[in-house]
Write a protein that holds these residues in place. Structure first.
Motif, PDB file in Angstrom:
ATOM      1  N   GLU A  38       7.850   0.072  -6.052  1.00 32.91           N
ATOM      2  CA  GLU A  38       8.651  -1.135  -5.833  1.00 32.91           C
ATOM      3  C   GLU A  38       9.616  -0.958  -4.662  1.00 32.91           C
ATOM      4  N   ILE A  39      10.173   0.251  -4.540  1.00 32.25           N
ATOM      5  CA  ILE A  39      11.074   0.538  -3.413  1.00 32.25           C
ATOM      6  C   ILE A  39      10.305   0.451  -2.100  1.00 32.25           C
ATOM      7  N   ALA A  40       9.122   1.069  -2.077  1.00 27.50           N
ATOM      8  CA  ALA A  40       8.302   1.049  -0.870  1.00 27.50           C
ATOM      9  C   ALA A  40       7.978  -0.380  -0.462  1.00 27.50           C
ATOM     10  N   GLU A  41       7.625  -1.192  -1.422  1.00 24.81           N
ATOM     11  CA  GLU A  41       7.300  -2.589  -1.129  1.00 24.81           C
ATOM     12  C   GLU A  41       8.529  -3.349  -0.637  1.00 24.81           C
ATOM     13  N   ALA A  42       9.656  -3.155  -1.298  1.00 27.86           N
ATOM     14  CA  ALA A  42      10.885  -3.868  -0.923  1.00 27.86           C
ATOM     15  C   ALA A  42      11.380  -3.464   0.462  1.00 27.86           C
ATOM     16  N   MET A  43      11.180  -2.189   0.821  1.00 21.27           N
ATOM     17  CA  MET A  43      11.701  -1.691   2.094  1.00 21.27           C
ATOM     18  C   MET A  43      10.638  -1.663   3.190  1.00 21.27           C
ATOM     19  N   ASP A  44       9.420  -2.017   2.860  1.00 24.28           N
ATOM     20  CA  ASP A  44       8.312  -2.042   3.808  1.00 24.28           C
ATOM     21  C   ASP A  44       8.032  -0.654   4.396  1.00 24.28           C
ATOM     22  N   TYR A  45       8.019   0.352   3.516  1.00 22.13           N
ATOM     23  CA  TYR A  45       7.642   1.711   3.865  1.00 22.13           C
ATOM     24  C   TYR A  45       6.491   2.131   2.957  1.00 22.13           C
ATOM     25  N   SER A  46       5.846   3.226   3.319  1.00 20.94           N
ATOM     26  CA  SER A  46       4.798   3.754   2.441  1.00 20.94           C
ATOM     27  C   SER A  46       5.449   4.439   1.243  1.00 20.94           C
ATOM     28  N   VAL A  47       4.709   4.527   0.153  1.00 23.11           N
ATOM     29  CA  VAL A  47       5.212   5.200  -1.045  1.00 23.11           C
ATOM     30  C   VAL A  47       5.486   6.671  -0.721  1.00 23.11           C
ATOM     31  N   GLY A  48       4.615   7.283   0.090  1.00 24.45           N
ATOM     32  CA  GLY A  48       4.808   8.679   0.476  1.00 24.45           C
ATOM     33  C   GLY A  48       6.118   8.890   1.220  1.00 24.45           C
ATOM     34  N   HIS A  49       6.459   7.965   2.112  1.00 22.18           N
ATOM     35  CA  HIS A  49       7.719   8.066   2.858  1.00 22.18           C
ATOM     36  C   HIS A  49       8.907   7.971   1.906  1.00 22.18           C
ATOM     37  N   ILE A  50       8.843   7.045   0.976  1.00 25.40           N
ATOM     38  CA  ILE A  50       9.945   6.863   0.016  1.00 25.40           C
ATOM     39  C   ILE A  50      10.086   8.116  -0.846  1.00 25.40           C
ATOM     40  N   ARG A  51       8.978   8.650  -1.329  1.00 24.99           N
ATOM     41  CA  ARG A  51       9.034   9.873  -2.142  1.00 24.99           C
ATOM     42  C   ARG A  51       9.617  11.034  -1.334  1.00 24.99           C
ATOM     43  N   ASN A  52       9.244  11.150  -0.071  1.00 21.00           N
ATOM     44  CA  ASN A  52       9.760  12.203   0.794  1.00 21.00           C
ATOM     45  C   ASN A  52      11.268  12.046   0.998  1.00 21.00           C
ATOM     46  N   ARG A  53      11.708  10.838   1.319  1.00 19.31           N
ATOM     47  CA  ARG A  53      13.149  10.594   1.515  1.00 19.31           C
ATOM     48  C   ARG A  53      13.909  10.882   0.224  1.00 19.31           C
TER      49      ARG A  53
END
Length: 158
Positions: free
Chosen positions: A116-131
Protein backbone atom coordinates in the motif's frame (compact mmCIF):
# COMPACT_ATOMS: atom_id res chain seq x y z
CA UNK A 1 24.94 3.82 7.03
CA UNK A 2 22.74 6.52 5.63
CA UNK A 3 21.56 9.29 7.95
CA UNK A 4 17.84 9.29 8.50
CA UNK A 5 17.44 12.68 10.22
CA UNK A 6 17.41 16.08 8.59
CA UNK A 7 18.18 17.79 11.91
CA UNK A 8 21.34 17.03 13.88
CA UNK A 9 20.41 15.84 17.36
CA UNK A 10 22.38 16.88 20.41
CA UNK A 11 23.83 14.17 22.64
CA UNK A 12 21.18 14.80 25.28
CA UNK A 13 18.42 14.38 22.69
CA UNK A 14 19.95 11.12 21.50
CA UNK A 15 20.17 9.84 25.07
CA UNK A 16 16.53 10.67 25.76
CA UNK A 17 15.10 9.29 22.53
CA UNK A 18 13.57 5.83 22.63
CA UNK A 19 12.34 4.47 19.34
CA UNK A 20 10.09 1.81 20.79
CA UNK A 21 7.22 3.95 19.51
CA UNK A 22 7.54 2.39 16.08
CA UNK A 23 6.12 -0.76 17.59
CA UNK A 24 3.87 0.90 20.15
CA UNK A 25 2.38 3.88 18.28
CA UNK A 26 -1.02 2.24 17.80
CA UNK A 27 -1.07 1.15 21.45
CA UNK A 28 -0.51 4.74 22.57
CA UNK A 29 -3.23 5.92 20.21
CA UNK A 30 -5.61 3.32 21.71
CA UNK A 31 -4.69 4.32 25.28
CA UNK A 32 -5.42 7.98 24.53
CA UNK A 33 -8.82 7.11 23.06
CA UNK A 34 -9.65 4.97 26.09
CA UNK A 35 -8.58 7.69 28.53
CA UNK A 36 -10.67 10.27 26.66
CA UNK A 37 -13.68 7.96 26.86
CA UNK A 38 -13.18 7.29 30.60
CA UNK A 39 -12.74 11.01 31.26
CA UNK A 40 -15.88 11.88 29.35
CA UNK A 41 -17.92 9.25 31.20
CA UNK A 42 -16.54 10.32 34.58
CA UNK A 43 -17.36 13.98 33.93
CA UNK A 44 -20.86 13.05 32.83
CA UNK A 45 -21.31 10.98 35.99
CA UNK A 46 -20.03 13.84 38.16
CA UNK A 47 -22.51 16.21 36.50
CA UNK A 48 -25.33 13.80 37.36
CA UNK A 49 -24.26 13.82 41.04
CA UNK A 50 -23.69 17.58 41.27
CA UNK A 51 -26.61 19.02 39.30
CA UNK A 52 -28.54 16.15 37.80
CA UNK A 53 -30.87 13.35 38.74
CA UNK A 54 -28.59 12.04 41.52
CA UNK A 55 -27.95 15.27 43.41
CA UNK A 56 -30.36 14.34 46.21
CA UNK A 57 -28.78 10.94 46.79
CA UNK A 58 -26.42 10.70 49.79
CA UNK A 59 -22.96 9.35 49.15
CA UNK A 60 -20.74 7.43 51.53
CA UNK A 61 -17.01 8.03 51.69
CA UNK A 62 -16.39 4.51 50.38
CA UNK A 63 -18.47 4.92 47.23
CA UNK A 64 -16.73 5.29 43.90
CA UNK A 65 -18.87 8.32 43.05
CA UNK A 66 -17.55 10.23 46.07
CA UNK A 67 -14.09 9.99 44.52
CA UNK A 68 -15.07 11.16 41.04
CA UNK A 69 -13.25 14.50 41.24
CA UNK A 70 -9.95 12.86 42.16
CA UNK A 71 -10.51 10.19 39.49
CA UNK A 72 -11.13 12.91 36.90
CA UNK A 73 -7.97 14.73 37.96
CA UNK A 74 -5.89 11.54 37.62
CA UNK A 75 -7.42 10.78 34.23
CA UNK A 76 -6.68 14.32 33.02
CA UNK A 77 -3.05 14.05 34.19
CA UNK A 78 -2.59 10.68 32.51
CA UNK A 79 -4.23 11.95 29.32
CA UNK A 80 -1.93 14.98 29.27
CA UNK A 81 1.09 12.70 29.70
CA UNK A 82 -0.04 10.41 26.86
CA UNK A 83 -0.76 13.38 24.58
CA UNK A 84 2.71 14.77 25.32
CA UNK A 85 4.21 11.39 24.44
CA UNK A 86 2.25 11.39 21.19
CA UNK A 87 3.49 14.92 20.38
CA UNK A 88 7.08 13.80 21.04
CA UNK A 89 6.61 10.80 18.77
CA UNK A 90 5.27 12.94 15.95
CA UNK A 91 8.18 15.37 16.42
CA UNK A 92 10.56 12.42 15.94
CA UNK A 93 8.73 11.34 12.79
CA UNK A 94 8.85 14.90 11.48
CA UNK A 95 12.66 14.90 11.90
CA UNK A 96 13.01 12.10 9.36
CA UNK A 97 13.90 12.89 5.74
CA UNK A 98 10.98 13.35 3.32
CA UNK A 99 10.65 9.84 1.88
CA UNK A 100 11.61 8.18 5.18
CA UNK A 101 9.09 10.34 7.00
CA UNK A 102 6.31 9.35 4.60
CA UNK A 103 7.18 5.66 4.92
CA UNK A 104 7.19 5.79 8.72
CA UNK A 105 3.92 7.73 8.85
CA UNK A 106 2.18 5.40 6.42
CA UNK A 107 3.58 2.24 8.03
CA UNK A 108 3.29 3.02 11.73
CA UNK A 109 0.78 5.84 12.01
CA UNK A 110 -1.69 4.76 9.33
CA UNK A 111 -0.89 1.03 9.42
CA UNK A 112 -0.28 0.57 5.68
CA UNK A 113 1.35 -2.55 4.25
CA UNK A 114 4.52 -2.22 2.17
CA UNK A 115 2.42 -2.78 -0.95
CA UNK A 116 0.00 0.00 0.00
CA UNK A 117 2.90 2.35 0.75
CA UNK A 118 4.51 1.57 -2.59
CA UNK A 119 1.26 2.27 -4.40
CA UNK A 120 0.58 5.49 -2.48
CA UNK A 121 4.10 6.81 -3.04
CA UNK A 122 4.50 5.49 -6.60
CA UNK A 123 7.60 3.44 -5.79
CA UNK A 124 8.31 -0.26 -6.16
CA UNK A 125 7.64 -2.51 -3.19
CA UNK A 126 11.34 -3.45 -3.21
CA UNK A 127 12.36 0.21 -2.89
CA UNK A 128 9.97 0.74 0.03
CA UNK A 129 11.22 -2.40 1.79
CA UNK A 130 14.83 -1.25 1.27
CA UNK A 131 14.14 2.26 2.62
CA UNK A 132 12.23 0.76 5.55
CA UNK A 133 15.18 -1.52 6.30
CA UNK A 134 17.54 1.48 6.27
CA UNK A 135 15.24 3.38 8.63
CA UNK A 136 15.13 0.40 11.01
CA UNK A 137 18.95 0.10 10.94
CA UNK A 138 19.27 3.77 11.79
CA UNK A 139 16.77 3.39 14.62
CA UNK A 140 18.52 0.29 15.97
CA UNK A 141 21.84 2.17 15.86
CA UNK A 142 20.37 5.02 17.92
CA UNK A 143 18.73 2.57 20.37
CA UNK A 144 22.03 0.72 20.84
CA UNK A 145 23.86 4.01 21.24
CA UNK A 146 21.37 5.09 23.88
CA UNK A 147 21.70 1.78 25.73
CA UNK A 148 25.49 2.15 25.73
CA UNK A 149 25.27 5.74 27.02
CA UNK A 150 22.79 4.69 29.72
CA UNK A 151 25.04 1.78 30.76
CA UNK A 152 28.10 4.04 30.75
CA UNK A 153 26.34 6.63 32.88
CA UNK A 154 25.14 4.01 35.37
CA UNK A 155 28.70 2.63 35.68
CA UNK A 156 30.38 6.04 36.00
CA UNK A 157 30.59 7.37 39.58
CA UNK A 158 29.21 10.88 40.11
Amino acid sequence: MELCFTKKLSKSEVVIIKFEWLKEYKQLEHEIALLEWKLSKSKLELTRWVEGDLMDVKLTSESLSSKLESIIKKLEEELELKNNQMDELMALVNNLDGVDQQIVKLRYVKGYTFEEIAEAMDYSVGHIRNRHSNIRKCIEFVENYQDEITYYRSETPN
